[in-house]
Scaffold this motif. Structure first.
Motif, short mmCIF file in Angstrom:
data_model
loop_
_atom_site.label_atom_id
_atom_site.label_comp_id
_atom_site.label_asym_id
_atom_site.label_seq_id
_atom_site.Cartn_x
_atom_site.Cartn_y
_atom_site.Cartn_z
N PRO A 103 -69.93 -16.20 15.24
CA PRO A 103 -69.56 -15.07 16.10
C PRO A 103 -68.18 -15.30 16.69
CG PRO A 103 -70.91 -16.61 17.33
CD PRO A 103 -70.79 -17.18 15.94
N GLY A 114 -67.45 -15.29 19.96
CA GLY A 114 -67.51 -16.09 21.18
C GLY A 114 -66.39 -15.70 22.13
N GLU A 118 -67.47 -8.11 19.95
CA GLU A 118 -68.45 -9.20 19.83
C GLU A 118 -68.29 -10.21 20.96
OE1 GLU A 118 -69.81 -10.41 15.74
OE2 GLU A 118 -68.69 -12.20 16.33
N SER A 119 -67.06 -10.39 21.43
CA SER A 119 -66.86 -11.34 22.52
C SER A 119 -67.60 -10.91 23.79
CB SER A 119 -65.36 -11.48 22.83
OG SER A 119 -64.82 -10.29 23.37
N SER A 137 -71.07 -12.34 23.92
CA SER A 137 -71.19 -13.79 23.85
C SER A 137 -71.89 -14.35 25.07
CB SER A 137 -69.78 -14.41 23.73
OG SER A 137 -69.83 -15.81 23.83
N SER A 138 -72.95 -15.11 24.83
CA SER A 138 -73.70 -15.72 25.92
C SER A 138 -74.56 -16.84 25.35
CB SER A 138 -74.59 -14.66 26.60
OG SER A 138 -75.23 -15.19 27.73
N ASN A 149 -77.44 -14.86 19.81
CA ASN A 149 -76.76 -14.86 18.52
C ASN A 149 -76.62 -13.42 18.04
OD1 ASN A 149 -76.86 -17.91 18.01
ND2 ASN A 149 -79.00 -17.41 18.37
N GLU A 196 -70.88 -21.71 19.01
CA GLU A 196 -69.71 -21.01 19.55
C GLU A 196 -70.03 -20.26 20.84
OE1 GLU A 196 -65.97 -20.36 19.91
OE2 GLU A 196 -66.45 -20.97 17.85
N ASN A 197 -71.19 -19.66 20.90
CA ASN A 197 -71.55 -18.86 22.08
C ASN A 197 -72.01 -19.72 23.26
OD1 ASN A 197 -70.90 -16.43 20.93
ND2 ASN A 197 -73.00 -15.89 20.37
N GLU A 198 -72.09 -21.02 23.07
CA GLU A 198 -72.58 -21.91 24.13
C GLU A 198 -71.45 -22.47 25.00
OE1 GLU A 198 -75.98 -22.07 24.04
OE2 GLU A 198 -75.78 -20.82 22.24
N GLN A 225 -71.06 -16.27 30.45
CA GLN A 225 -70.37 -15.00 30.67
C GLN A 225 -71.23 -14.02 31.47
OE1 GLN A 225 -68.09 -11.39 28.21
NE2 GLN A 225 -69.37 -12.83 27.10
#
Length: 292
Positions: A72, A74, A153-154, A157-158, A162, A191-193, A197
């Motif tokens: 993603p 992110g 997509e950003s 992000s959380s 996913n 990436e999202n970790e 956010q």
């Protein structure tokens, strides 16, 4: 640079702006990548901070061109940047003969001096002329990497989520068909970790303001927190997995049916890649991939 115009160093600033005008189209003509910048020692420290790892699942032939969709986005696309725009993760060794180029927001190449760094690292604008040059006028063995979900997509992000923005993103498939470039799904687990956010719900005032800003500026203002002064990302491992290529024929004028067909194949390939590697990359079996 503007400040220098009002100092005794004004000739330097003037010469640079003349150069800028003459060089304006270079980013869309492949830029000026240098191995020296891509091998800076700082990129190894950047890789080791998280750490970031590149995983290869299939061969990429140097006799073909590819469009790699990276997911993603992110907050900062750390996995995609480290693996594609630097030599710290061993992309060149994993895929010998394949030249990778990450394409990013075109507006970044309008920033004086910063554009020079971007080009030296092998980054190019995510625009149709840029993609056409990289995939049709630069020989074979080119891998253009697009973060498909982009700014939209950003905003999703959380940690523990996913979500990829894909269902209406078909432009890259059309370009792949027009230029005969195979499609390759790529997923960066972790990436999202990196940041926590504040995610506003659809229709809320906060989300409407973010969408308005994104429409005007091209990127989204995310409200996020990390470690240490809130700006440093959490040290969470990132594993960027490069999937198997999806063979795409060359069509001068692809039909909507063809675009939809290969778009569907790509989404299926991305979903398969995610579920086959999620456990090995530190996720639980319960993690699901949401495509919106």
């Amino acid at each position: 640079m503007v400040y220098l115009l009002f100092t005794s160093l004004w000739p330097l600033s003037t010469l640079y702006f003349i150069w800028l005008v003459m060089d304006w189209q270079t980013p869309e003509r492949g830029g000026r990548r240098t191995t020296f910048v891509r091998k800076w020692r700082v990129w190894k420290h950047f890789r080791d901070f998280f750490p970031i790892k590149l995983v290869k699942t299939a061969e990429l032939s140097p006799n073909k061109n590819y469009i790699l969709g990276c997911h993603p986005h992110g907050i900062m696309s750390a996995g995609g940047f480290a693996c594609i725009s630097t030599e710290s993760c061993g992309f060149a060794e994993a895929f010998p003969g394949v030249r990778s180029s990450l394409v990013v927001l075109a507006g970044l190449f309008r920033i004086p001096l910063f554009r020079e760094y971007l080009m030296s690292a092998g980054l190019c604008p995510v625009s149709k002329p840029s993609l056409v040059h990289l995939l049709s006028k630069n020989g074979k063995g080119n891998a253009v990497v697009i973060v498909i979900g982009g700014a939209a997509e950003s905003l999703a992000s959380s940690p523990g989520v996913n979500t990829v923005v894909m269902k209406q993103r078909k432009g890259f498939v059309r370009v792949a068909l027009e230029l005969g470039a195979d499609l390759v799904p790529v997923y960066s687990f972790g990436e999202n970790e990196l940041f926590r956010q504040i995610v506003f719900s659809e229709g809320s005032l906060g989300r409407r303001l973010q969408d308005l800003f994104k429409k005007i500026m091209g990127f989204a203002p995310c409200l996020f927190l990390g470690e240490h002064l809130a700006l440093v990302p959490y040290r969470t491992p990132i594993t960027t997995v490069v999937g198997s290529p999806i063979s795409v024929p060359k069509r001068a004028t692809p039909t909507e049916e063809e675009v939809d067909h290969y778009h569907r194949l790509y989404m299926e390939g991305l979903s398969k890649l995610f579920h086959e590697h999620k456990v090995g990359c530190g996720f639980s079996e319960n993690h699901k991939l949401q495509i919106i």
